[in-house]
Design an enzyme around this catalytic site. Structure first.
Site, PDB file in Angstrom:
ATOM      1  N   LYS A  57      -7.821  -0.508  11.099  1.00 21.98           N
ATOM      2  CA  LYS A  57      -7.179  -0.949   9.846  1.00 21.98           C
ATOM      3  C   LYS A  57      -5.928  -0.103   9.591  1.00 21.98           C
ATOM      4  O   LYS A  57      -4.886  -0.603   9.172  1.00 21.98           O
ATOM      5  CB  LYS A  57      -8.175  -0.838   8.684  1.00 21.98           C
ATOM      6  CG  LYS A  57      -7.703  -1.447   7.371  1.00 21.98           C
ATOM      7  CD  LYS A  57      -6.897  -0.523   6.502  1.00 21.98           C
ATOM      8  CE  LYS A  57      -6.522  -1.165   5.179  1.00 21.98           C
ATOM      9  NZ  LYS A  57      -5.623  -0.329   4.383  1.00 21.98           N
ATOM     10  N   HIS A  73      -2.353  10.731  -0.056  1.00 25.44           N
ATOM     11  CA  HIS A  73      -2.558   9.387  -0.569  1.00 25.44           C
ATOM     12  C   HIS A  73      -2.476   9.354  -2.092  1.00 25.44           C
ATOM     13  O   HIS A  73      -1.797   8.517  -2.671  1.00 25.44           O
ATOM     14  CB  HIS A  73      -3.933   8.905  -0.115  1.00 25.44           C
ATOM     15  CG  HIS A  73      -4.064   7.428  -0.116  1.00 25.44           C
ATOM     16  ND1 HIS A  73      -3.489   6.646   0.846  1.00 25.44           N
ATOM     17  CD2 HIS A  73      -4.691   6.596  -0.961  1.00 25.44           C
ATOM     18  CE1 HIS A  73      -3.755   5.391   0.590  1.00 25.44           C
ATOM     19  NE2 HIS A  73      -4.498   5.332  -0.502  1.00 25.44           N
ATOM     20  N   GLU A  78       0.827  -1.213   0.000  1.00 19.47           N
ATOM     21  CA  GLU A  78       0.000   0.000   0.000  1.00 19.47           C
ATOM     22  C   GLU A  78       0.858   1.258   0.000  1.00 19.47           C
ATOM     23  O   GLU A  78       1.673   1.469   0.914  1.00 19.47           O
ATOM     24  CB  GLU A  78      -0.942   0.001   1.217  1.00 19.47           C
ATOM     25  CG  GLU A  78      -1.887   1.185   1.190  1.00 19.47           C
ATOM     26  CD  GLU A  78      -2.986   1.112   2.249  1.00 19.47           C
ATOM     27  OE1 GLU A  78      -3.368   0.010   2.663  1.00 19.47           O
ATOM     28  OE2 GLU A  78      -3.459   2.196   2.639  1.00 19.47           O
ATOM     29  N   ASP A 103       3.509 -14.222  11.725  1.00 22.50           N
ATOM     30  CA  ASP A 103       2.241 -14.682  11.164  1.00 22.50           C
ATOM     31  C   ASP A 103       1.203 -13.549  11.272  1.00 22.50           C
ATOM     32  O   ASP A 103       0.618 -13.329  12.325  1.00 22.50           O
ATOM     33  CB  ASP A 103       1.797 -15.919  11.963  1.00 22.50           C
ATOM     34  CG  ASP A 103       0.509 -16.529  11.450  1.00 22.50           C
ATOM     35  OD1 ASP A 103      -0.232 -15.845  10.725  1.00 22.50           O
ATOM     36  OD2 ASP A 103       0.242 -17.696  11.794  1.00 22.50           O
TER      37      ASP A 103
HETATM   38  C1  MEV Z   1      -6.002   3.470   4.738  1.00 22.16           C
HETATM   39  O1  MEV Z   1      -5.300   2.309   4.383  1.00 22.16           O
HETATM   40  C2  MEV Z   1      -6.044   3.634   6.242  1.00 22.16           C
HETATM   41  C3  MEV Z   1      -6.932   4.785   6.745  1.00 22.16           C
HETATM   42  O2  MEV Z   1      -8.244   4.645   6.233  1.00 22.16           O
HETATM   43  C4  MEV Z   1      -6.925   4.689   8.248  1.00 22.16           C
HETATM   44  C5  MEV Z   1      -7.910   5.621   8.920  1.00 22.16           C
HETATM   45  O3  MEV Z   1      -8.917   5.997   8.321  1.00 22.16           O
HETATM   46  O4  MEV Z   1      -7.628   5.962  10.099  1.00 22.16           O
HETATM   47  C6  MEV Z   1      -6.409   6.097   6.278  1.00 22.16           C
END
Ligand code: MEV
Length: 450
Positions: free
Chosen positions: A280, A393, A85, A296
């Site tokens: 996430k 991003h 990513e 793992d």
């Molecule tokens: C993207 O991989 C992760 C985010 O969505 C985490 C978040 O929203 O805190 C940017």
């Protein structure tokens, strides 16, 4: 017609590739060439990778990046991160630099207990089973002596075994619930071997237990397996600084930033839809280091998300507060990691990652990984509550889009310069490359100088 095959695993690698190419691709030659293109030229290295799993046909690359400038408990680290990513490594690096100028990260291992269970069905008197268990517990442990000797030399081993009566949830269902200290190994093989030995002893001893009826003697072991839920194998990572020091080169107002940041964390604490995405983001950092260090990541993911829902509702793994003008941001999460065993000594790049980190032991690695998660979460929340996530991003994503469009180096260079001042979107990059490729000097002003 069915494309099933028997004896596939017995075919040579070339035969496997040939069979797949013929059966699944419109251009068999092209597919086979691509598969071979990813082989390593070093035959011994390729064989090593071939033997990690079954039916290997080629390698699947994941970039290994590094995030420098981490200070953890006063020590400097450069953290290896394997991830596909874009933005993840850049975000970690930025957060590392930001916090290294503000005292760095502090991390503490809270506990290191692992868990495994023998699940069995016993149709009979619960009190008799308890008395039987109490009597055979020393045998359950001594029966594993051949398995535990080495671990005990390293200071680890079986911590305890308890009998758990689960019959109120499932008829006749009991467990041997065992706890372990596996020191610097993740411990899956050690735990599973001990559990299978417990299961053997349990069955043998039950058969010879005079106080049992025939039905009780024939208790049935369903399975013996470690648990990836390790709520007592946890680590805490933290950063803190005076609110006033939260300002950075972007001229953010620190009070406003801290207040929005805290609110963002509180939202993740009470709103599961947000908590999942928030966590996430934490896992973006955690998984990348877990993969780079040969651990793992599925086990870590499963355990972490179970921990996040332990209170009955899925919630944020990180928390924040302001007290006496001090901003504190921290997370606590379970991590079952190893620095010996498994892939750690086998995969050359995993070995490299460990060395880059100063060959940490498992507890140090837990701290480093937790810090990578906190750094990632800080970076994400900082972007989300200030510029928005897309700005950074999409800039990072630009190269992916350019690669999808098979841009040449020269096109990439021009595009990067162009998008320093223009908003990146898939269609904007597409249009820009189209215009570059259909360059007409008459349209230079319209196409490139606006
Ligand atoms: C993207 O991989 C992760 C985010 O969505 C985490 C978040 O929203 O805190 C940017």
């Amino acid at each position: 017609m069915s494309k099933g095959i028997s004896g596939f695993s017995k075919l040579s690698k070339d035969e496997k590739i040939g069979w797949i190419a013929q059966n699944y691709f419109s251009n068999p030659e092209g597919a086979a060439d691509l598969i071979r293109k990813y082989w390593n030229a070093d035959a011994a290295l390729q064989q090593l990778h071939d033997e990690f799993i079954e039916n290997t046909i080629t390698n699947f690359y994941l970039p290994l990046g590094v995030a420098p400038n981490f200070t953890i408990n006063g020590r400097e680290y450069i953290i290896p991160m394997a991830t596909e990513e874009s933005s993840v490594v850049a975000a970690a690096s930025k957060a590392a630099k930001f916090w290294s100028a503000r005292g760095g990260f502090k991390a503490t291992v809270i506990n290191t207990e692992k868990i495994g269970q023998v699940h069995f069905i016993y149709k009979g008197d619960a009190a008799k089973l308890q008395a039987f268990f109490d009597a055979i517990k020393p045998k359950l442990i001594s029966g594993t002596a051949h398995l535990t000797a080495n671990m005990q030399k390293r200071g680890g081993g079986i911590l305890d075994i308890a009998l758990r009566n689960k019959t109120s949830e499932l008829p006749d269902y009991y467990q041997l619930h065992a706890t372990f200290d596996t020191k610097d190994s993740m411990g899956a093989n050690f735990i599973n071997s001990c559990l299978e030995q417990f299961s053997k002893t349990l069955k043998e001893e039950a058969l010879n237990h005079d106080a049992f009826t025939d039905e009780e003697k024939n208790l049935q072991v369903i399975m013996s397996i470690l648990s990836n839920y390790v709520p007592n194998c946890t680590v805490r990572a933290e950063v803190s600084c005076p609110v006033a020091d939260l300002c950075d080169d972007k001229g953010i107002d620190p009070e406003e930033f801290a207040s929005k940041f805290l609110t963002a964390v509180w939202i993740a604490e009470i709103e599961p839809y947000r908590a999942v995405t928030h966590n996430k983001g934490i896992m973006n950092g955690i998984d990348a280091v877990v993969v780079a260090t040969g651990n793992d990541f599925r086990a870590v993911e499963a355990g972490v998300h179970a921990y996040a829902s332990a209170g009955g509702q899925y919630t944020s793994l990180s928390h924040a507060k302001i007290e006496d003008g001090i901003f504190t941001f921290w997370l606590e999460l379970p991590l079952a990691l190893g620095t010996v065993g498994g892939l750690t000594s086998l995969h050359p790049l995993v070995r490299l990652s460990h060395e880059m980190l100063g060959n940490p032991n498992a507890e140090e690695l837990m701290q480093i990984v937790a810090v990578a998660g906190l750094a990632q979460n800080f970076a994400a929340l900082r972007s989300l509550t200030t510029t928005g996530i897309q700005q950074g991003h999409m800039k990072m994503h630009l190269m992916n889009i350019l690669n999808q469009l098979q841009a040449t180096d020269s096109e990439k260079g021009q595009a990067v310069r162009h998008f320093e001042k223009n908003t990146v979107s898939h269609s904007a990059v597409h249009d820009y490359i189209d215009r570059l490729r259909n360059f007409d000097p008459a349209n230079i002003e319209k196409d490139f100088l606006q």
